[in-house]
Write an enzyme that holds these catalytic residues in place. Structure first.
Site, PDB file in Angstrom:
ATOM      1  CE  LYS A 227      -2.982  -1.790   3.580  1.00  0.00           C
ATOM      2  NZ  LYS A 227      -1.937  -2.879   3.334  1.00  0.00           N
TER       3      LYS A 227
ATOM      4  CG  ASP B 121      -0.571 -12.626  -9.234  1.00  0.00           C
ATOM      5  OD1 ASP B 121      -0.489 -13.589  -8.364  1.00  0.00           O
ATOM      6  OD2 ASP B 121      -0.395 -11.102  -8.770  1.00  0.00           O
TER       7      ASP B 121
ATOM      8  N   GLY C   1      -4.251 -15.375  -8.720  1.00  0.00           N
ATOM      9  CA  GLY C   1      -3.523 -15.344 -10.095  1.00  0.00           C
ATOM     10  C   GLY C   1      -3.791 -13.308 -10.438  1.00  0.00           C
ATOM     11  NE  ARG C   2      -2.365  -8.102  -9.320  1.00  0.00           N
ATOM     12  CZ  ARG C   2      -2.151  -7.550  -9.311  1.00  0.00           C
ATOM     13  NH1 ARG C   2      -2.124  -5.725  -8.658  1.00  0.00           N
ATOM     14  NH2 ARG C   2      -0.450  -6.691  -9.895  1.00  0.00           N
TER      15      ARG C   2
ATOM     16  CD  GLN D 166      -3.761 -19.881  -4.356  1.00  0.00           C
ATOM     17  OE1 GLN D 166      -3.645 -19.979  -4.977  1.00  0.00           O
ATOM     18  NE2 GLN D 166      -4.663 -18.720  -3.730  1.00  0.00           N
TER      19      GLN D 166
HETATM   20  O1  F6P Z   1      -0.253 -10.224  -6.473  1.00  0.00           O
HETATM   21  C1  F6P Z   1      -0.418 -11.075  -5.594  1.00  0.00           C
HETATM   22  C2  F6P Z   1      -1.640 -11.120  -4.754  1.00  0.00           C
HETATM   23  O2  F6P Z   1      -1.540 -12.663  -3.920  1.00  0.00           O
HETATM   24  C3  F6P Z   1      -2.695 -11.593  -5.343  1.00  0.00           C
HETATM   25  O3  F6P Z   1      -2.563 -13.199  -6.330  1.00  0.00           O
HETATM   26  C4  F6P Z   1      -3.958 -11.163  -5.061  1.00  0.00           C
HETATM   27  O4  F6P Z   1      -5.137 -11.041  -5.677  1.00  0.00           O
HETATM   28  C5  F6P Z   1      -3.484 -10.399  -4.695  1.00  0.00           C
HETATM   29  O5  F6P Z   1      -1.726 -10.410  -3.856  1.00  0.00           O
HETATM   30  C6  F6P Z   1      -4.014 -10.374  -2.412  1.00  0.00           C
HETATM   31  O6  F6P Z   1      -3.258  -8.985  -1.911  1.00  0.00           O
HETATM   32  P1  F6P Z   1      -4.032  -8.824  -0.306  1.00  0.00           P
HETATM   33  O7  F6P Z   1      -2.886  -9.260   0.062  1.00  0.00           O
HETATM   34  O8  F6P Z   1      -3.685  -7.166  -0.185  1.00  0.00           O
HETATM   35  O9  F6P Z   1      -4.994  -9.643   0.155  1.00  0.00           O
END
Ligand code: F6P
Length: 361
Positions: free
Chosen positions: A75, A140, A183-184, A287
């Site tokens: 962030k 990802d 994987g976004r 993951q």
């Molecule tokens: O980019 C890595 C990832 O784990 C994505 O696969 C997932 O959408 C996102 O980060 C989750 O983010 P956060 O850790 O902020 O929940």
């Protein structure tokens, strides 16, 4: 100019293999008489002036350790940093603050290990005059310009292990099991884990799905005596004409969308359409955890070494990549704000389709 001191940080979502890069970079630098300063929690540490000198002991025995000894944050982009003002989040450019801290620490260069967000942040810091080398990470596997990123292989192993385990219980209870995989906006993780575990249906963001076709596949399997179906659903998968499923919005993040919900939707709809009992599972941050696979340790070590070759040569503003089996580098600006998705003519899609795997299209 002989380098005296470099900084290193890990930004964005963590992944297995970050410590292997930190170790490779730090040991290489220390061997050349260069001091290494760890920056805590990614760009946040640069913004808040949280620096810690690393010693040999700090980077010993971390090759196999998941996570990052430096901490991370997804962030804190210095050119777009969320600050609370009058009860609202306002994005501010705090690069001046970062440069002040970088200079105060006497850093000659910075190695940033991160994904697309971190590289976009790095591109803006390079514009502001900082000497940066980037190392790509992400489960990802979506960093533009690199065929592979470390962390992905470990995540595929974890997701595939989960799919294998779900397989036996699905078979015992004659159910449809939908497993939501991270994987976004790219389907690499769902595709690779799904193919590795023989999922019957794989849903990825690149191929919009039709829920009727997904349901039809489950019925078709029942008719040939297969009384269960495994569905690997990438979290970014969406219906034709529909939108991605959003779990929540994180307003303090420069990339505020957090995906989630596709597995529950698919499971509920399939049960409704077919009458076959269905369950959904969200694998989530599991993951991102655990020790890196040997393949990821090798890639991370190779990337860290290459990053230091660039630092020694003074080739800044570049990010390490692996293309056609060779570790190389390209300008960081080339990868900023881009995503590498699964091409629709990818051989793995063709191979899976030839085996009868449905992509819901
Ligand atoms: O980019 C890595 C990832 O784990 C994505 O696969 C997932 O959408 C996102 O980060 C989750 O983010 P956060 O850790 O902020 O929940």
């Amino acid at each position: 100019m002989a380098l005296k001191r470099i900084g290193i940080l890990t930004g964005g979502g963590d992944c297995p293999g970050l410590n292997a890069v930190i170790r490779a970079v730090a040991k290489n630098a220390m061997g050349a008489g260069i001091e290494v300063i760890g920056i805590e929690d990614g760009y946040l540490g640069l913004i808040e002036d949280r620096f810690c000198p690393l010693k040999r002991d700090d980077v010993s025995n971390i090759l196999t350790l998941g996570g990052t000894i430096l901490g991370s944050c997804n962030k804190a982009n210095p050119s777009s940093y969320a600050v609370r003002q009058d009860g609202k989040w306002v994005m501010k450019d705090v690069r001046d603050q970062v440069i002040k801290h970088y200079k105060k620490a006497g850093l000659d260069a910075l190695v940033v290990i991160g994904g697309d967000g971190t590289m976009s942040g790095a591109a803006k810091l390079i514009d502001a005059g900082m000497s940066i080398v980037g190392v790509p990470k992400t489960i990802d596997n979506d960093l533009w310009g690199s065929d592979v990123t470390f962390g992905h292989d470990t995540a595929v192993t974890t997701a595939s292990d989960a799919l294998d385990k779900v397989h036996t219980t699905a078979s015992s209870h004659h159910r449809v099991m939908v497993v939501e995989i991270m994987g976004r906006y790219a389907g690499w993780l769902a595709l690779n884990a799904g193919v590795a575990s023989g999922a019957d249906v794989i849903l990825i963001p690149e191929i919009a799905f039709d829920i009727e076709k997904v349901a039809a596949k489950c019925v078709e399997r029942s008719k040939i005596g297969k009384r269960f179906t495994i569905i690997a659903a990438g979290e970014g998968a969406k219906q034709a004409g529909g939108k991605m499923f959003i779990d929540h919005i994180n307003e303090a993040s420069p990339d505020p969308i957090r995906l989630g919900g596709v597995a529950k939707f698919v499971s509920d709809q399939v049960e409704k359409i077919t009458g076959i009992e269905s369950r959904s599972i969200v694998l989530g941050h599991i993951q991102r955890g655990g020790p890196p696979t040997p393949r990821d340790r090798l890639l991370a070590t190779g990337f860290g070494h290459h990053a230091m070759c660039l630092v020694h040569k003074g080739s800044f503003g570049r990010v390490v990549i692996k293309k056609n089996g060779v570790i190389d580098s390209i300008p960081i600006v080339d990868v900023a704000d881009k995503v590498r998705t699964v091409p629709l003519d990818h051989p793995m899609l063709e191979a899976a389709r030839a085996l009868g795997t449905s992509f819901g299209d």
